[in-house]
Design an enzyme around this catalytic site. Structure first.
Site, PDB file in Angstrom:
ATOM      1  CB  CYS A 223      -3.311   1.633   1.558  1.00  0.00           C
ATOM      2  SG  CYS A 223      -4.167   1.484  -0.031  1.00  0.00           S
TER       3      CYS A 223
ATOM      4  CG  HIS B 176      -6.362  -1.432   4.013  1.00  0.00           C
ATOM      5  ND1 HIS B 176      -6.161  -0.202   4.607  1.00  0.00           N
ATOM      6  CD2 HIS B 176      -6.461  -1.197   2.679  1.00  0.00           C
ATOM      7  CE1 HIS B 176      -6.150   0.737   3.670  1.00  0.00           C
ATOM      8  NE2 HIS B 176      -6.320   0.157   2.497  1.00  0.00           N
TER       9      HIS B 176
END
Length: 490
Positions: free
Chosen positions: A333, A431
């Site tokens: 991310c 994630h």
């Protein structure tokens, strides 16, 4: 508004007293009895979040509690989520959607609006489930936060629900914590507390009994039970980084995570922390990055600021040395965004508007935009075509030629992330990568572990939730708890 007997709230004398764990335990215990129970936390402040089926964002603790209830996470379970992005400010998320960022003083005035969202969510849950199991935040005795409180007694008073007060005996001073908390409550709030749970006890319970007798006589309130200290219980931390590791023997892959000031979703690393073949190290300020097989740049709530902090600590040079010696580098991310050449924040979403140079390890540029991407996804890792599940929580749009070598191909047809030409650097927006057994094994082999032991992290979490429910059965007064929930004792 009265919902007594259907809503039960767990508050704590301190942060990390065991509120999240106790709510998780009670949720699974009730679910095993066939009770339709749902978790609820009015307000959560955390950088660890989960994506719900309805495309919103809630605290990860409530997602785990939803699993304990055998439910899919929903935004009503955590209607107000605060994600700190500076030392004095946070992004405010209402019903799963980011609405604004504000400092603490402005949010104090905003609480009346937030309370409307809290009560609306609670009302919907109370209408749909037999028991709403509520988790408070911090302590109800924070004098400076009492006005307009929506997280603890302010909420309990608004919905007229009973409260259990939990305290951690392992840190010491448990009787002072419990009695002192009661002393700082108003008369009506004190009356609302129906009993105590003492958490993390080690030793002979007979030696504690005189103190329990004194506590009950002093306060006129029952001790509902004493939960033992469990050293090998591994559920996702709500906010603080959990650095405990499972006992490990034999050769291990060395994985290093630089801890940046606004690190987010560090629960990504829990499967590695528990993996028997991984030695996971979190490295903080003032520490050099040790030699490693794999360095992972984590998610971040303020990517440009964290990138500056990484450089100030000299970690950028350490990362380049790591790559020169053949190490592998993964960005997740915000970590992916750092790996690129430039990062642009024209709207000032994460601080002052402007642009920053990235690490230049992938031919990418990222522009932060107001709309946040929130998705649960499935796909396949480019490494070994390993199946995976994960979730996206990001505001950036990334472009560049490195995207032609994606890290992941999603089932919806989109490509995600990128890999370097030499294969030593990889980044993804997803994630939860390491929670998928096949993807975790593929990544560990990529990082240098030849023979990988497959670990089912989801099964480990489910096992620990069941263990928590067993502790409720063995150590708490289940008759009183059922009465507080308005359930028959049978």
């Amino acid at each position: 508004m009265s919902d007594r007997g259907r809503t039960l709230m767990v508050q704590g004398t301190t942060s990390d007293a065991g509120k999240s764990t106790l709510v998780t335990a009670l949720c699974r215990w009730l679910a095993r009895r066939g009770v339709a129970v749902v978790p609820f936390k009015p307000q959560n402040m955390a950088l660890n979040s989960a994506v719900t089926a309805d495309g919103g964002e809630i605290g990860r603790a409530q997602a785990v509690q939803a699993q304990a209830c055998r439910l899919a996470p929903h935004t009503d379970m955590n209607p107000v989520l605060l994600k700190p992005n500076t030392d004095i400010g946070a992004q405010v998320i209402i019903h799963g959607r980011a609405v604004t960022s504000m400092d603490a003083a402005a949010y104090h005035d905003y609480k009346r609006v937030a309370m409307e969202a809290v009560l609306a969510s609670h009302g919907r849950l109370a209408a749909a489930y037999r028991v709403v199991m509520v988790e408070g935040a911090g302590s109800p005795a924070e004098i400076n936060l009492r006005a307009n409180d929506i997280a603890n007694m302010g909420f309990a008073e608004a919905v007229d629900c009973p409260v259990i007060l939990v305290a951690d005996i392992d840190r010491g001073g448990v009787f002072a914590h419990l009695v002192g908390t009661l002393e700082l409550l108003s008369d009506s709030e004190r009356e609302r507390v129906r009993g105590f749970v003492i958490n993390r006890f080690r030793g002979d319970i007979a030696l504690l009994q005189p103190g329990l007798d004194w506590l009950e006589a002093r306060t006129g309130k029952p001790v509902l039970g004493v939960l033992p200290y469990v050293s090998d219980l591994h559920l996702e931390a709500e906010d603080a980084i959990d650095t405990r590791q499972a006992a490990k023997v034999g050769p291990r892959l060395k994985v290093v995570v630089p801890v940046l000031p606004r690190i987010s979703n560090h629960t990504d690393f829990d499967p590695l922390r528990l993996h028997p073949q991984v030695e996971l190290s979190f490295v903080g300020p003032g520490q050099a990055l040790p030699s490693a097989d794999l360095i992972v740049l984590p998610g971040s709530k303020s990517v440009r600021a964290d990138l500056a902090a990484l450089r100030e600590r000299g970690w950028d040079e350490a990362i380049l040395r790591h790559l020169r010696y053949g190490g592998r580098l993964l960005g997740i991310c915000g970590g992916l965004q750092m790996l690129g050449e430039r990062l642009h924040d024209p709207l000032g979403l994460e601080g002052a508007a402007g642009s920053s140079a990235g690490l230049g390890l992938l031919a990418l540029e990222t522009t932060l935009e107001a709309d946040k991407q929130l998705r649960n996804v499935q796909g396949r890792l480019s490494l070994e075509d390993a199946p995976l599940s994960g979730y996206e929580i990001h505001a950036g749009v990334t472009r560049g030629e490195a995207l032609a070598r994606p890290a992941v191909v999603l089932d919806d047809g989109r490509a995600d992330g990128a890999r370097s030409v030499d294969g030593n650097v990889m980044g993804t927006y997803l994630h939860g990568l390491f929670e998928s057994t096949a993807a975790c094994s593929a990544l560990l082999r990529w990082a240098g572990l030849r023979e990988v032991q497959a670990v089912d992290y989801q099964a480990l979490r489910e096992r620990d939730i069941e263990r928590l429910a067993d502790l409720v059965e063995r150590h708490l007064d289940t008759g009183r708890l059922l009465a507080l929930c308005g359930e028959p004792h049978a």
